[in-house]
Enzyme design. Structure first.
Site, PDB file in Angstrom:
ATOM      1  N   GLY A  18      33.025  33.803 -72.726  1.00  0.00           N
ATOM      2  CA  GLY A  18      32.994  32.557 -73.476  1.00  0.00           C
ATOM      3  C   GLY A  18      32.672  32.727 -74.934  1.00  0.00           C
ATOM      4  O   GLY A  18      32.426  31.739 -75.629  1.00  0.00           O
ATOM      5  N   PRO A  27      34.901  38.448 -71.906  1.00  0.00           N
ATOM      6  CA  PRO A  27      35.504  37.691 -73.012  1.00  0.00           C
ATOM      7  C   PRO A  27      36.991  37.460 -72.787  1.00  0.00           C
ATOM      8  O   PRO A  27      37.697  38.317 -72.247  1.00  0.00           O
ATOM      9  CB  PRO A  27      35.271  38.604 -74.221  1.00  0.00           C
ATOM     10  CG  PRO A  27      35.239  39.988 -73.623  1.00  0.00           C
ATOM     11  CD  PRO A  27      34.595  39.831 -72.271  1.00  0.00           C
ATOM     12  N   ARG A  76      38.871  34.350 -74.871  1.00  0.00           N
ATOM     13  CA  ARG A  76      39.247  33.738 -76.149  1.00  0.00           C
ATOM     14  C   ARG A  76      39.046  34.721 -77.312  1.00  0.00           C
ATOM     15  O   ARG A  76      39.893  34.830 -78.204  1.00  0.00           O
ATOM     16  CB  ARG A  76      38.391  32.492 -76.368  1.00  0.00           C
ATOM     17  CG  ARG A  76      38.668  31.714 -77.640  1.00  0.00           C
ATOM     18  CD  ARG A  76      37.620  30.633 -77.866  1.00  0.00           C
ATOM     19  NE  ARG A  76      37.367  29.880 -76.651  1.00  0.00           N
ATOM     20  CZ  ARG A  76      38.058  28.806 -76.276  1.00  0.00           C
ATOM     21  NH1 ARG A  76      39.024  28.354 -77.043  1.00  0.00           N
ATOM     22  NH2 ARG A  76      37.760  28.178 -75.147  1.00  0.00           N
ATOM     23  N   ARG A 120      45.422  22.020 -76.529  1.00  0.00           N
ATOM     24  CA  ARG A 120      43.995  21.944 -76.834  1.00  0.00           C
ATOM     25  C   ARG A 120      43.601  20.741 -77.715  1.00  0.00           C
ATOM     26  O   ARG A 120      42.577  20.092 -77.446  1.00  0.00           O
ATOM     27  CB  ARG A 120      43.518  23.240 -77.484  1.00  0.00           C
ATOM     28  CG  ARG A 120      43.610  24.450 -76.549  1.00  0.00           C
ATOM     29  CD  ARG A 120      42.946  25.694 -77.139  1.00  0.00           C
ATOM     30  NE  ARG A 120      41.489  25.536 -77.136  1.00  0.00           N
ATOM     31  CZ  ARG A 120      40.772  25.271 -78.202  1.00  0.00           C
ATOM     32  NH1 ARG A 120      41.351  25.124 -79.394  1.00  0.00           N
ATOM     33  NH2 ARG A 120      39.454  25.147 -78.117  1.00  0.00           N
ATOM     34  N   TYR A 137      41.040  18.550 -75.666  1.00  0.00           N
ATOM     35  CA  TYR A 137      39.646  18.789 -76.030  1.00  0.00           C
ATOM     36  C   TYR A 137      39.267  18.230 -77.408  1.00  0.00           C
ATOM     37  O   TYR A 137      38.156  18.495 -77.870  1.00  0.00           O
ATOM     38  CB  TYR A 137      39.359  20.296 -76.053  1.00  0.00           C
ATOM     39  CG  TYR A 137      39.671  21.032 -74.786  1.00  0.00           C
ATOM     40  CD1 TYR A 137      39.084  20.678 -73.576  1.00  0.00           C
ATOM     41  CD2 TYR A 137      40.542  22.121 -74.789  1.00  0.00           C
ATOM     42  CE1 TYR A 137      39.359  21.375 -72.411  1.00  0.00           C
ATOM     43  CE2 TYR A 137      40.824  22.827 -73.634  1.00  0.00           C
ATOM     44  CZ  TYR A 137      40.233  22.451 -72.450  1.00  0.00           C
ATOM     45  OH  TYR A 137      40.507  23.151 -71.296  1.00  0.00           O
ATOM     46  N   CYS A 139      55.857  11.435 -75.980  1.00  0.00           N
ATOM     47  CA  CYS A 139      55.597   9.993 -75.956  1.00  0.00           C
ATOM     48  C   CYS A 139      54.162   9.715 -75.513  1.00  0.00           C
ATOM     49  O   CYS A 139      53.905   9.145 -74.459  1.00  0.00           O
ATOM     50  CB  CYS A 139      56.601   9.302 -75.025  1.00  0.00           C
ATOM     51  SG  CYS A 139      56.545   7.503 -75.132  1.00  0.00           S
ATOM     52  N   GLU A 140      53.203  10.183 -76.325  1.00  0.00           N
ATOM     53  CA  GLU A 140      51.776   9.995 -76.100  1.00  0.00           C
ATOM     54  C   GLU A 140      51.098   9.857 -77.460  1.00  0.00           C
ATOM     55  O   GLU A 140      51.374  10.643 -78.377  1.00  0.00           O
ATOM     56  CB  GLU A 140      51.159  11.203 -75.369  1.00  0.00           C
ATOM     57  CG  GLU A 140      51.717  11.471 -74.000  1.00  0.00           C
ATOM     58  CD  GLU A 140      51.060  10.626 -72.923  1.00  0.00           C
ATOM     59  OE1 GLU A 140      50.087   9.915 -73.240  1.00  0.00           O
ATOM     60  OE2 GLU A 140      51.533  10.693 -71.773  1.00  0.00           O
ATOM     61  N   TYR A 165      44.787  30.213 -74.771  1.00  0.00           N
ATOM     62  CA  TYR A 165      45.053  28.942 -74.090  1.00  0.00           C
ATOM     63  C   TYR A 165      46.147  28.136 -74.794  1.00  0.00           C
ATOM     64  O   TYR A 165      46.173  26.917 -74.697  1.00  0.00           O
ATOM     65  CB  TYR A 165      43.768  28.113 -73.966  1.00  0.00           C
ATOM     66  CG  TYR A 165      42.653  28.892 -73.336  1.00  0.00           C
ATOM     67  CD1 TYR A 165      42.662  29.156 -71.971  1.00  0.00           C
ATOM     68  CD2 TYR A 165      41.612  29.404 -74.098  1.00  0.00           C
ATOM     69  CE1 TYR A 165      41.659  29.902 -71.383  1.00  0.00           C
ATOM     70  CE2 TYR A 165      40.602  30.158 -73.517  1.00  0.00           C
ATOM     71  CZ  TYR A 165      40.629  30.402 -72.171  1.00  0.00           C
ATOM     72  OH  TYR A 165      39.641  31.148 -71.584  1.00  0.00           O
TER      73      TYR A 165
END
Length: 422
Positions: A242, A278, A280, A316, A320, A350-351, A379
């Protein structure tokens, strides 16, 4: 300048978006079209080297879910990291990329039956695979399939950290056996399997004093647990990964050496080896997303830059509220210095949430401008989807090799079948 200083200058702790070669990115977009992921495998190798230097006596395992592309996995393997896999599919990809079973850990979270079936089948040919379990039920299900191999018990230490509540795993009941029952579960597992380790993970994107303090607390608790259950009978104590990267342009890079020192100190004296996972940190700054402006719409509050990438390509920001640096590669050159203003970079989905930024101060866009979105290596492609029937984008290496071909609409629909009357 000493050799050590030179290596540090050549391998900085973070690559900012401004440091990518603009002309090379333009060339790749011209050759391959957009949207397009660009991955620098040399940078992946550099990040792996920095991790191994910071944790020289630890088992460093790459959390493959951050990026499972074959070229990345092969680079990670060659750099000496092991593979931590969150699904049977990731296990298969790691094995196919040349990882031996002894360097593959499968972290089973509520594993579907087909995942357990597959991993147990592959275990026959790779008997050194380790399965990390977070529930007594999973131990029973493995035993029912004839598995009696290497097991690591995942523990819920009651300590979570990370960049968003959705990725703080350390205190979420979904993950790991409760801390106060861990010794009992380990004892049960030892009767049926080869228990080689215990595991915990605080969350994803750990960056900043509060997150790092929580990580140290988790590590200390895992050290205490290992000593309680007999660390001399364990191969490793895995404290997760992380480790975060700075997504904002002015955020400092993680002081990895200090994190490593604090981790070892918090763990305390153990016969077992420290392990970290690890993901990311290995790949985030090794990737950028290239997208081209197709629509410019001035409004009272902002100028909307409509682009050909969307939340289907980089989820992302929508999922997030994540910040990613954005650079207009066609603005700011000699003779083309642009006026700046609030710009909203919005995709074709369409969001309302399909935006990469909202009212950010950027050079005012022109149709056709090429934009780069930074820190997209982790990601990014992994969370890409075909929502709105949009084929997934291509990925190329910085050297120009096609790592993943651009999907076609025929590829999106290849598994569909018509009705019974057709």
């Amino acid at each position: 300048m000493s050799d050590e200083q030179l290596r540090g200058a050549e391998n900085p702790p973070i690559r900012r978006l401004a440091e990518w070669d603009v002309e090379r990115l333009r060339e790749l977009a011209g050759e391959q079209g957009t949207p397009l992921y660009v991955t620098d495998t040399d940078r992946v190798a550099e990040n792996c080297a920095r991790l191994r230097a910071a944790f020289p006596d630890a088992d460093v395992k790459y959390a493959a879910k951050a990026h499972t592309g074959r070229a990345v996995l092969e680079t990670v393997r060659e750099a000496g990291l092991d593979a931590e896999c969150a699904s049977a599919g990731e296990v298969r990809r790691a094995l196919d990329a040349g990882f031996p079973g002894a360097r593959v850990d499968y972290t089973a979270v509520n594993p579907p039956a087909r995942d357990l079936d597959s991993v147990v089948e592959w275990w026959d040919d790779h008997p050194d695979i380790t399965v990390t379990v977070g529930a007594r039920d999973t131990l029973d299900r493995l035993a029912e399939r004839g598995y009696d191999g290497r097991v690591c018990v995942r523990v819920n230490p009651g300590v979570g950290a990370g960049h968003h509540e959705k990725v703080r795993t350390g205190a979420a009941p979904k993950f790991g056996v409760p801390y106060d029952r861990a010794a009992e579960v380990v004892a049960d597992a030892r009767d049926r399997f080869e228990v080689v380790g215990v595991h915990a993970h605080a969350g994803s994107g750990i960056h900043g004093e509060e997150d790092l303090a929580a990580h140290r607390d988790l590590v200390a608790r895992m050290g205490e647990l290992a000593r309680e259950i007999g660390d001399d009978e364990l191969e490793f104590v895995d404290v997760g990964g992380g480790f975060g990267v700075p997504y904002h342009e002015d955020d400092p890079a993680l002081d990895l050496d200090s994190v490593a020192d604090a981790t070892r100190e918090a763990l305390g004296d153990l016969d077992a080896t420290l392990a970290v996972e690890p993901g990311r940190y290995v790949v985030a700054d090794a990737g950028v997303l290239l997208t081209r402006v197709n629509t410019v719409k001035p409004t009272a509050e902002t100028t909307v830059a409509g682009v050909d990438a969307g939340m289907t390509d980089l989820l992302r920001p929508a999922m997030y509220d994540a910040y990613h640096a954005i650079r207009n590669l066609d603005a700011g050159d000699a003779g083309d210095a642009r006026e700046t203003g609030p710009v909203t970079v919005a995709g074709p989905i369409c969001e309302t949430g399909d935006t990469f930024c909202d009212g950010r101060e950027l050079p005012l866009p022109d149709r056709g401008d090429l934009l780069a979105v930074g820190n997209a290596g982790a990601y990014g492609y992994e969370m890409a989807s075909t929502y709105n029937s949009r084929p997934r984008l291509a990925e190329v290496s910085l050297a120009g090799d096609v790592l993943r071909e651009r999907e076609t609409l025929a590829g999106v629909t290849r598994l569909e079948r018509g009705g019974a009357d057709e």
